[in-house]
Design a protein around this motif. Structure first.
Motif, short mmCIF file in Angstrom:
data_model
loop_
_atom_site.label_atom_id
_atom_site.label_comp_id
_atom_site.label_asym_id
_atom_site.label_seq_id
_atom_site.Cartn_x
_atom_site.Cartn_y
_atom_site.Cartn_z
N TYR A 1 0.81 -1.21 0.00
CA TYR A 1 0.00 0.00 0.00
C TYR A 1 0.86 1.27 0.00
N ARG A 2 2.15 1.10 -0.06
CA ARG A 2 3.01 2.27 0.07
C ARG A 2 3.06 3.06 -1.25
N ASP A 3 3.47 4.30 -1.11
CA ASP A 3 3.59 5.19 -2.27
C ASP A 3 4.95 4.95 -2.92
N HIS A 4 4.95 4.62 -4.20
CA HIS A 4 6.19 4.36 -4.91
C HIS A 4 6.80 5.63 -5.52
N ARG A 5 6.18 6.77 -5.27
CA ARG A 5 6.71 8.07 -5.69
C ARG A 5 6.81 8.21 -7.21
N THR A 6 6.02 7.46 -7.92
CA THR A 6 5.90 7.64 -9.36
C THR A 6 4.55 8.28 -9.65
N PRO A 7 4.34 8.81 -10.85
CA PRO A 7 3.05 9.47 -11.15
C PRO A 7 1.88 8.50 -11.04
N ASN A 8 0.73 9.05 -10.72
CA ASN A 8 -0.49 8.26 -10.73
C ASN A 8 -0.84 7.86 -12.16
N PRO A 9 -1.65 6.82 -12.33
CA PRO A 9 -2.05 6.43 -13.69
C PRO A 9 -2.72 7.59 -14.42
N PRO A 10 -2.60 7.64 -15.72
CA PRO A 10 -3.20 8.76 -16.47
C PRO A 10 -4.72 8.72 -16.38
N PRO A 11 -5.35 9.88 -16.40
CA PRO A 11 -6.82 9.92 -16.37
C PRO A 11 -7.39 9.43 -17.70
N LEU A 12 -8.65 9.03 -17.65
CA LEU A 12 -9.33 8.62 -18.88
C LEU A 12 -9.57 9.85 -19.75
N LEU A 13 -9.03 9.82 -20.95
CA LEU A 13 -9.13 10.97 -21.84
C LEU A 13 -9.85 10.58 -23.12
N GLN B 1 10.57 9.33 -20.26
CA GLN B 1 11.12 8.17 -19.57
C GLN B 1 10.03 7.13 -19.36
N LYS B 2 10.44 5.86 -19.35
CA LYS B 2 9.51 4.80 -19.03
C LYS B 2 9.18 4.84 -17.54
N VAL B 3 7.93 4.65 -17.22
CA VAL B 3 7.50 4.73 -15.83
C VAL B 3 6.49 3.62 -15.56
N ARG B 4 6.56 3.07 -14.39
CA ARG B 4 5.54 2.14 -13.91
C ARG B 4 4.66 2.93 -12.96
N PHE B 5 3.48 3.28 -13.42
CA PHE B 5 2.63 4.21 -12.68
C PHE B 5 2.32 3.69 -11.28
N ASN B 6 2.19 4.62 -10.38
CA ASN B 6 1.94 4.31 -8.97
C ASN B 6 0.52 3.76 -8.79
N GLN B 7 0.43 2.55 -8.26
CA GLN B 7 -0.86 1.92 -8.00
C GLN B 7 -0.89 1.52 -6.52
N ARG B 8 -1.83 2.09 -5.76
CA ARG B 8 -1.91 1.78 -4.33
C ARG B 8 -3.03 0.81 -4.01
N GLU B 9 -3.96 0.60 -4.95
CA GLU B 9 -5.03 -0.37 -4.75
C GLU B 9 -4.55 -1.75 -5.21
N LEU B 10 -4.76 -2.78 -4.36
CA LEU B 10 -4.26 -4.12 -4.68
C LEU B 10 -4.84 -4.67 -5.98
N PRO B 11 -6.16 -4.55 -6.26
CA PRO B 11 -6.66 -5.04 -7.55
C PRO B 11 -5.99 -4.37 -8.74
N ALA B 12 -5.72 -3.07 -8.61
CA ALA B 12 -5.05 -2.37 -9.70
C ALA B 12 -3.61 -2.85 -9.86
N GLN B 13 -2.94 -3.21 -8.73
CA GLN B 13 -1.59 -3.72 -8.81
C GLN B 13 -1.56 -5.08 -9.50
N LEU B 14 -2.55 -5.92 -9.22
CA LEU B 14 -2.63 -7.22 -9.89
C LEU B 14 -2.89 -7.05 -11.38
N GLU B 15 -3.77 -6.12 -11.71
CA GLU B 15 -4.03 -5.84 -13.12
C GLU B 15 -2.78 -5.32 -13.81
N GLN B 16 -2.02 -4.51 -13.09
CA GLN B 16 -0.77 -3.99 -13.64
C GLN B 16 0.23 -5.12 -13.87
N ALA B 17 0.28 -6.08 -12.96
CA ALA B 17 1.20 -7.20 -13.11
C ALA B 17 0.84 -8.06 -14.31
#
Length: 361
Positions: free
Chosen positions: A243-255, A295-311
């Motif tokens: 649940y920690r903050d990885h100090r990377t940007p949050n995922p982009p908003p839906l545009l 730069q390539k970035v792995r966006f910051n995900q603090r919600e566990l379901p979102a982290q699994l989806e990211q994986a």
């Protein structure tokens, strides 16, 4: 109120009004000549960690570079004939003519430098050869010809020794006031990332009405396949849920998808301001510049379901982000001395020179 207090207040009010009047009267302005060289360092291994800052949009009154790259020709419209109506028959149609809406004072402003600059993939020049001006007639900063540059040898050595890449070399004259006047000058240069990135740093959304790619060869993985992928990452210590903050940007908003006719906002590799002001009789330089780098970035995900989806969707979640490195330094300086502002990513060289109108008046 005592006499001495009343006298002090009157004297203080007169001092303030005199200072304000002196600043508002162009005949009392103190003009200086400023030479600026900005360069980015040759890429090296990042040892120091920097925060993931997004770019910032710069809006100041003094933007001589935009006026230099995209001159305002609006006045010329009033010297050419008005275009004839489509129903009007002419034996000879004028080659150059002004449309009715272009001459309408209440219509959308014809001069939009940002719209013009959005078409450039790179700033048109690194070494600025300005048109000059007259301090006694000008109401703001103006660019000098490249013959006024004194950092030419230093700039050439940077390139010859592969120490850095110059992004902007410019000399301009500007009236210098106190700090509260906020008389900043915008400086920008290098690549224009606007076609690929938004001003927020996220990638541009895709264009609308593109034909979808029909790829039915690979079906979506089923539940057991997804579990196998996740377990494989766990065994390889590649999956760390927290649940920690990885100090990377949050995922982009839906545009929404963008239209092909849409003009992107310019997002320059170098952008920011330089504020030169006086405190008493002492010159100060306040630099606030940004160097942007994709730069390539792995966006910051603090919600566990979102982290699994990211994986499970590494290729889709790992993306590009326009990272901003900021050089923000304040220094009291002496005229005619060369001052260097250093940063691990970029360097700034400034020299302020007195002119015939620099003396306190």
């Amino acid at each position: 109120m005592t006499a001495w207090l009343r006298t002090s207040l009157i004297a203080f009010g007169l001092a303030i009004s005199t200072a304000g009047f002196a600043q508002e009267n162009p005949e009392d302005w103190r003009w200086f000549e400023v030479e600026v060289l900005v360069f980015k360092h040759t890429e090296t291994a990042d040892i120091e960690e920097f925060p993931w800052h997004p770019p910032r949009q710069v809006e100041v009154a003094n933007d001589p570079l935009s006026e230099f790259y995209a001159p305002n020709f609006y006045g010329l419209l009033h010297d050419i004939p008005k275009c004839p109506d489509s129903e009007q028959r002419l034996q000879v149609r004028p080659v150059f003519c002004a449309q009715a809406n272009e001459l309408d004072p209440f219509a959308e402003p014809w001069y939009q430098p940002e719209r013009i600059l959005s078409g450039f993939k790179h700033a048109p020049a690194t070494v600025i050869n300005g048109f000059g001006g007259d301090m006694t007639q000008s109401t703001g900063p103006y660019l000098l010809a490249e013959t006024a540059h004194t950092f030419n040898d230093f700039r050439e050595q940077l390139e010859r020794r592969n120490v850095g890449t110059p992004l902007l070399h410019v000399t301009y004259r500007i009236p210098v006031f106190n700090r509260s006047a906020n008389n900043k000058v915008r400086l920008f240069g290098g690549r224009n990332f606007g076609q690929s990135f938004l001003p927020s740093g996220y990638e541009q959304p895709p264009f609308a009405h593109l034909d979808a790619i029909d790829d039915t060869s690979d079906s979506e993985p089923q539940l057991f396949e997804e579990l196998e992928i996740l377990l494989d990452q766990v065994n390889q210590n590649a999956l760390n849920l927290s649940y920690r903050d990885h100090r990377t940007p949050n995922p982009p908003p839906l545009l929404p998808e963008r239209e092909h006719s849409e003009r992107p906002t310019p997002v320059w590799e170098l952008d920011g301001t330089l504020h030169i002001y006086l405190v008493g009789n002492y010159l100060h330089i306040d630099s606030d510049l940004e160097l942007r780098s994709p730069q390539k970035v792995r966006f910051n995900q603090r919600e566990l379901p979102a982290q699994l989806e990211q994986a499970l969707q590494v290729e889709r979640i790992t993306s590009q982000f326009l990272r901003s490195y900021r050089l923000n330094q304040l220094r009291r300086v002496i005229s005619h001395e060369t001052h260097y502002f250093d940063h691990p990513q970029l360097g700034l060289v400034v020299q302020i020179r007195r002119t015939d109108l620099s003396a306190r008046r």
